[in-house]
Structures are given as C-alpha cells and as structure tokens.
Design an enzyme around this catalytic site. Structure first.
Site, PDB file in Angstrom:
ATOM      1  N   TRP A 236      -2.868  -2.526  -1.686  1.00 13.26           N
ATOM      2  CA  TRP A 236      -2.588  -3.908  -2.094  1.00 13.26           C
ATOM      3  C   TRP A 236      -3.229  -4.742  -0.992  1.00 13.26           C
ATOM      4  O   TRP A 236      -2.767  -4.742   0.156  1.00 13.26           O
ATOM      5  CB  TRP A 236      -1.085  -4.145  -2.153  1.00 13.26           C
TER       6      TRP A 236
ATOM      7  N   GLU B  89      15.913 -16.229 -13.020  1.00 15.02           N
ATOM      8  CA  GLU B  89      15.510 -14.827 -13.160  1.00 15.02           C
ATOM      9  C   GLU B  89      14.723 -14.608 -14.466  1.00 15.02           C
ATOM     10  O   GLU B  89      13.722 -13.901 -14.483  1.00 15.02           O
ATOM     11  CB  GLU B  89      16.762 -13.928 -13.089  1.00 15.02           C
TER      12      GLU B  89
ATOM     13  N   CYS C  11       0.847  -1.191   0.000  1.00 14.91           N
ATOM     14  CA  CYS C  11       0.000   0.000   0.000  1.00 14.91           C
ATOM     15  C   CYS C  11       0.887   1.247   0.000  1.00 14.91           C
ATOM     16  O   CYS C  11       1.998   1.237   0.516  1.00 14.91           O
ATOM     17  CB  CYS C  11      -0.935   0.100   1.193  1.00 14.91           C
TER      18      CYS C  11
ATOM     19  N   ARG D  78       3.218   0.412  -5.319  1.00 11.41           N
ATOM     20  CA  ARG D  78       3.103  -0.265  -4.029  1.00 11.41           C
ATOM     21  C   ARG D  78       1.805  -1.051  -3.887  1.00 11.41           C
ATOM     22  O   ARG D  78       1.582  -1.743  -2.897  1.00 11.41           O
ATOM     23  CB  ARG D  78       3.189   0.761  -2.896  1.00 11.41           C
TER      24      ARG D  78
ATOM     25  N   LYS E 199       5.442  -3.411  -5.991  1.00 12.71           N
ATOM     26  CA  LYS E 199       6.897  -3.258  -6.075  1.00 12.71           C
ATOM     27  C   LYS E 199       7.576  -3.554  -4.739  1.00 12.71           C
ATOM     28  O   LYS E 199       8.612  -4.181  -4.681  1.00 12.71           O
ATOM     29  CB  LYS E 199       7.210  -1.826  -6.519  1.00 12.71           C
TER      30      LYS E 199
END
Ligand code: M6R
Length: 616
Positions: free
Chosen positions: A76, A489, A2, A27, A611
């Site tokens: 989030w 990755e 968030c 976020r 993120k």
C-alpha cells in the site's frame, strides 16, 4: 500498511509465499513481489497490481523459482507511486541484499543524501531502498556480518518497520526485525514462517511468536530461532503461543465477497461476543478487565474513547451508552487528533481505545500517549495478540473472528455489544441503573441476534432500492441520538466500497446548511425507529419532503406516519432505543454492499484503502 511474508524450511517456498500474499492483500494491493533464494542466487519478481498479476508475470518463469527460502510483499504505497519499480522487494547496490519492509522510515531523506555522497544510486522512490542500502553501506564500511549491520543500521533510523532481509552469499538465513509494524513468526518442525499476521501460515502451524517492538530475529535452516534486542543485542527467550483460529473463518465459503459473509455472520458473532459475558439466567455481566479494575471505573473522572473510522463510530455510540448508564463524562476522539493535541488527562481518567485490527498506528500512538500521561488505558480489540491488545493496561476481546473485508461490519456490532455490556456493568456498580432496566436490557440484548437474522433474511426491499439508486452520485444519511453515529457509519460504508459520495448528519442539523443540497435527485436515508426522538425525526423528514428530497426510511412495522411520507421503506424489528444501532446498521451495510455490487466494484478490496492502517 503493506503485508509481508517469508518462509525458511524444507518445502518449496513459491506457493507458500504466493498464497500467503493473497491472504495479506487486505493490507494493501497496489503492487506485490517475491524473492526466492537458493545456493545459485536469488530470483526476484515484482509488479504493479494485485498478487494475481504477479502470478501471471511469474508464470512463464515458474521453473526458475525453486528454493525453500523466500520473502514476499504486497504494498500500500506511502513513498512513491504504485509501479513495478517501487514494488518490493528492493535490492542493494551490490545486488547482495534483498529486503521487504512494512512501515515508514522517517529520516530516509537524510540517509539517502549520505548514501548518494558515498556513490550509492537509487532506482525507486521508496524509503525501503534507502534502508537496504544503508545496511549494505554499514556492512561493508565496517566489515560486519549482515546481522550486525542490520542492528547498527536500525539503531540509526527513525520510523516504523517490520523487515525481512535475504543475503545472496548466505542463502539459508532470513533476518527480520520489528518496530511499530506487526511481525509474527510461525514455528513449524524445522521450518519458520513470518508474516504480518498469522493467517497466511495458519494451515502449516499454529505455534507463533508475536515479535515485540525493538526485536530482531535470525532464522537459519536447522537451527533454533535466535531472538535479540536491537538496541543492545541481548539474547531473548522466545515466548511461543498457540493460536486458536478455525480455518473456516478465513474462507469465503458460499459467499462472493467476505463483506457479505461477515454481514451475514453477525447473529453468530454477537453471540460470540456475549458468550461467557452475559449470563442471562443469572442476570450477570462478567467482564474480567472491568471486574479487576472496578475501583478505577467507579471513581473515574472521565472516559475518553479514541479510535478511527468505523471503530470511532462505535465509540460515539459508546458515549451515549456510557453517559446514560454510568453518568461519567465521555469524550470521543479521533486517534490521529488526540495524539497531537496534548490532551488534559491524568490518573483518574480512563482512555478506552477501540480497534478491530489492534494495529492502527494512530490508535497505538494515542494509547502510548495516554499511558505516558498516567491515564488507565482499556482496549477493545478483535485481533488477539495485536499490538494494541498487548500494550493496554487491561482490555477485552470482541471475539468477532477474523474480519477480512476492508469495510468493517461484524467488528462494529461486536464493539457496540461490548460497549453496552461495559456501560451496564459500571452502571450497576454505581447503582445508577435500576434493576428493572438492567434486566430488561440484558434480556433484550440476548434477543438481538435473532432480530438481526430477520433483517438479513428478509431484505428484498434493500435489493429493490439498490436497483433503483445504484447510479446515483450523492447520498445523505440522517439519524438522531444514538442513531446519529449509525448514519455516519452507513455513509462511510457506501463511500468506501462504491465510491459514491455520502454524508451522515444529525437530522436536526440539516436546516443549518446541508438542507441546501436537497432536491429531487438526492436520496436521503433516514434512520427512524419508533423509539427515542421519533417525533422530532418525523418533522425533519417532513422538512426534507417539502423540498422534494427522496426519502428512504428505516422504520418499524407499526410506524404509519413515516411510512406514508417515505418514497421507500426498509422494515426493521423493534427493540429498545439503546440497542437499536445493532439493528439499524444492518440494512445500511447491506444497502452499501448491494449498490457496490451493482456498480461492479471489488467490494473486499476498495481502491486506495487497506484493512489495517499501520502508517500515520
Ligand atoms: O482496525 P481498526 O478498527 O483500528 O481500523 C480503524 C479504521 O481504519 C477502520 O474502521 C476503517 O475505517 C474501515 N475500513 C471502515 O470500514
């Protein structure tokens, strides 16, 4: 996760809040809301979806949203599904308090039961609505000011938070507090900004206070900031820092997505990481955090690297480098596992924590555990002043600049660059690495940015392959040795932005199970530079080919054998084996980007992700 934002000053708050929320969407972006307060009361809008949905909702009411004090939130979801009701801000039962929150209140259920018994009702499923009502309950029961009620309430709760609260009857004040989740105050002339990171207010002020855990602040119009300790109300002296961020770094410029911009920035960001650290003419590596703790590193019993996601993959590459050049045993752990398994570490062990954001909750907890057990904790972070950077015993910044795309790219290559420098530096101290190899690697490291530039410029084969494969539902990535983490990755990049199932394996592991997956429909991306275990890789490729797998190979120009076997090739410049991940990862980032682009995904904001993962 968030993102939270707030403003108190003389400007209209609306645009500051909305534009700020857009910058905080990395976020979390499943719902958002704002509240603006003035002497006539507060207005509050919230909705499911991204900030532009909120803007649309507010549009017809915009005139009502006047005021110079306000707060905003982008969510989030942790407690309660993403919908209008669970979106923040949340309001107390009397409608007097409005609150936004980033974090998790772990004992919210027990508190909710007490509040229910006392006649409180709840609209949402969130822990935040419980907290704002707890504050109200404590305020009225004990006849306290809001400031006192916040302090008493926060001493009752278990969990993590950064919060901001407005009070209808007190429209020129915002109260904020922090424990575990980030909160930064921007200090302007007669105005305050608050946010989860400074980027939303950077074009208004670069003077900031990084709030510490256990602090609260009372922001009032035309008054000095009042910073206090939550536990005992002691007044604190705020320490103001000046930020060094260039506005261009946080804009997309000519690029459609931040991810592409950040991939293309890597020749520069690696140079920034090397700047002042790799002094090629003098053949010296300077890393203050290592130099000032030289004895600790030389005498370390072991090194444990802890990190999550892409940073964990960088850690795996670090393991190869550190073991090779320093001969210190290295383990690499997921932060979330390390913190719960009572690890055997002590004074002579070094824990290296790697985190782009410096805010990942599990990594921060792992760091605290390692410190408690007496280990020396060294941090590798990107975000300056982040919680992890502030909590380690020593560390180094990677200087990759703000990374905004949820999929980490430039931070990864800068983390590997720093790990290479650290390994070389310690290896030199311990006289394990010869002067010749040391010079050769340093020289080659300085050439890497140009080689990456080449991959970025001449990537037409990646576009062609993406066009052929973007509809495929499963991918396999194979690497060996130092390129095995690159396979992991590459698979993670594809998964997170295109929602295609992808898995990375050490190539030789295929015959122990995964080979059963191979048929003519499954693309197998093989990372196969001529150095290292090339010959072994060649056999692994043949095994896949024999089962009709579709081979997409990353190869060097002079490679004839894999070129003949592969269905498609991506040419990569040659380099020494230990530095090859810096090059091999670039086509994989571009491939993931192209495929996600062709599938029409929102590349910078993939579904269900954020993120900065500030919850466990
Ligand atoms: O900020 P951190 O490096 O601590 O973040 C760790 C992971 O959450 C992060 O690398 C994540 O896996 C990325 N989305 C990967 O692209």
């Amino acid at each position: 996760m968030c993102g939270i934002i707030g403003y108190l000053g003389y400007r209209e708050a609306y645009h500051i809040l909305i534009n700020g929320l857009k910058k905080l969407e990395y976020r979390g972006y499943d719902s958002s809301g704002i509240s603006i307060i003035n002497k006539n009361g507060y207005s509050l809008f919230k909705t499911k979806g991204k900030v532009n949905e909120l803007e649309k909702k507010i549009y017809s009411f915009k005139n009502k949203l006047t005021g110079t004090v306000g707060i905003g939130h982008t969510r989030w979801a942790t407690h309660g599904e993403p919908n209008d009701i669970n979106a923040h801000p949340h309001v107390s039962n009397s409608n007097n308090l409005v609150m936004i929150h980033n974090g998790i209140i772990e004992n919210y259920h027990a508190i909710k039961i007490i509040l229910l018994k006392n006649g409180y009702t709840f609209n949402s499923k969130t822990d935040t609505e419980v907290l704002v009502n707890l504050i109200e309950y404590i305020k009225y029961e004990n006849n306290l000011s809001l400031e006192e009620a916040v302090r008493v309430s926060l001493n009752e709760i278990i969990g993590a938070y950064s919060i901001a609260i407005l009070e209808k009857s007190n429209p020129e004040t915002i109260i904020i507090a922090k424990l575990g989740s980030p909160l930064i105050i921007g200090i302007g002339k007669k105005e305050f900004f608050i946010a989860s990171d400074p980027i939303p207010f950077i074009n208004y002020t670069k003077n900031v206070i990084y709030m510490k855990d256990g602090e609260m602040a009372i922001l009032k119009k035309n008054k000095e900031l009042d910073l206090r300790k939550i536990i005992n109300n002691h007044k604190l002296n705020p320490i103001i820092k000046r930020l060094k961020i260039n506005l261009k770094e946080i804009e997309k410029g000519e690029y459609k997505y931040f991810m592409l911009k950040e991939i293309c920035e890597q020749p520069k960001t690696i140079l920034d990481t090397l700047r002042g650290r790799l002094l090629i003419s003098k053949k010296i590596i300077c890393i203050n955090g290592i130099e000032s703790n030289k004895e600790k590193f030389i005498n370390a019993n072991s090194i444990i690297i802890v990190a999550c996601g892409t940073s964990w993959h960088a850690g795996l590459i670090g393991e190869y480098l550190l073991e090779k050049y320093t001969r210190i045993p290295v383990e690499v752990e997921y932060s979330s596992e390390f913190r719960y398994r009572n690890p055997i570490i002590g004074k002579k062990d070094i824990v290296i924590v790697i985190s782009q954001s410096g805010e990942t909750a599990d990594t921060l907890s792992a760091l605290k555990l390692a410190k408690k057990k007496g280990a020396f904790v060294f941090g590798i972070c990107n975000v300056v002043g982040s919680s992890i950077a502030r909590n380690v015993n020593a560390g180094v910044y990677i200087h990759a600049g703000p990374e905004i795309g949820v999929a980490s790219t430039k931070a990864f290559t800068s983390q590997i660059t720093i790990l290479t420098l650290i390994a070389l530096k310690i290896g030199k101290y311990k006289s394990i690495i010869s002067d010749l190899s040391y010079k050769e690697i340093c020289k080659e490291l300085s050439l890497i940015p140009e080689k990456i530039n080449y991959v970025i410029k001449y990537n037409s084969s990646i576009k062609k392959i993406s066009n052929l494969l973007y509809y495929t539902n499963n991918f396999i990535y194979l690497g060996r040795g130092i390129n095995f983490p690159v396979a992991l990755e590459g698979a993670l990049k594809l998964k997170e932005i295109s929602y295609i199932h992808a898995e990375g394996f050490p190539a030789a592991e295929m015959k122990h199970g995964p080979m059963a997956l191979i048929d003519k429909n499954i693309p197998v991306i093989v990372i196969s530079p001529l150095k290292g275990s090339y010959k072994k890789m060649l056999s692994n490729i043949q095994e896949i080919k024999a089962r009709r797998g579709k081979i997409i190979a990353l190869i060097n120009k002079d490679d004839v054998q894999v070129r003949m076997l592969a269905d498609h090739v991506i040419n990569i410049p040659d380099t020494i084996e230990e530095l090859s991940p810096l090059i091999t990862v670039i086509p994989l980032q571009l491939l993931a980007y192209q495929i996600a682009f062709l599938r029409g995904k929102n590349i910078d904001q993939p579904r269900n992700l954020a993120k900065s993962v500030t919850v466990e």
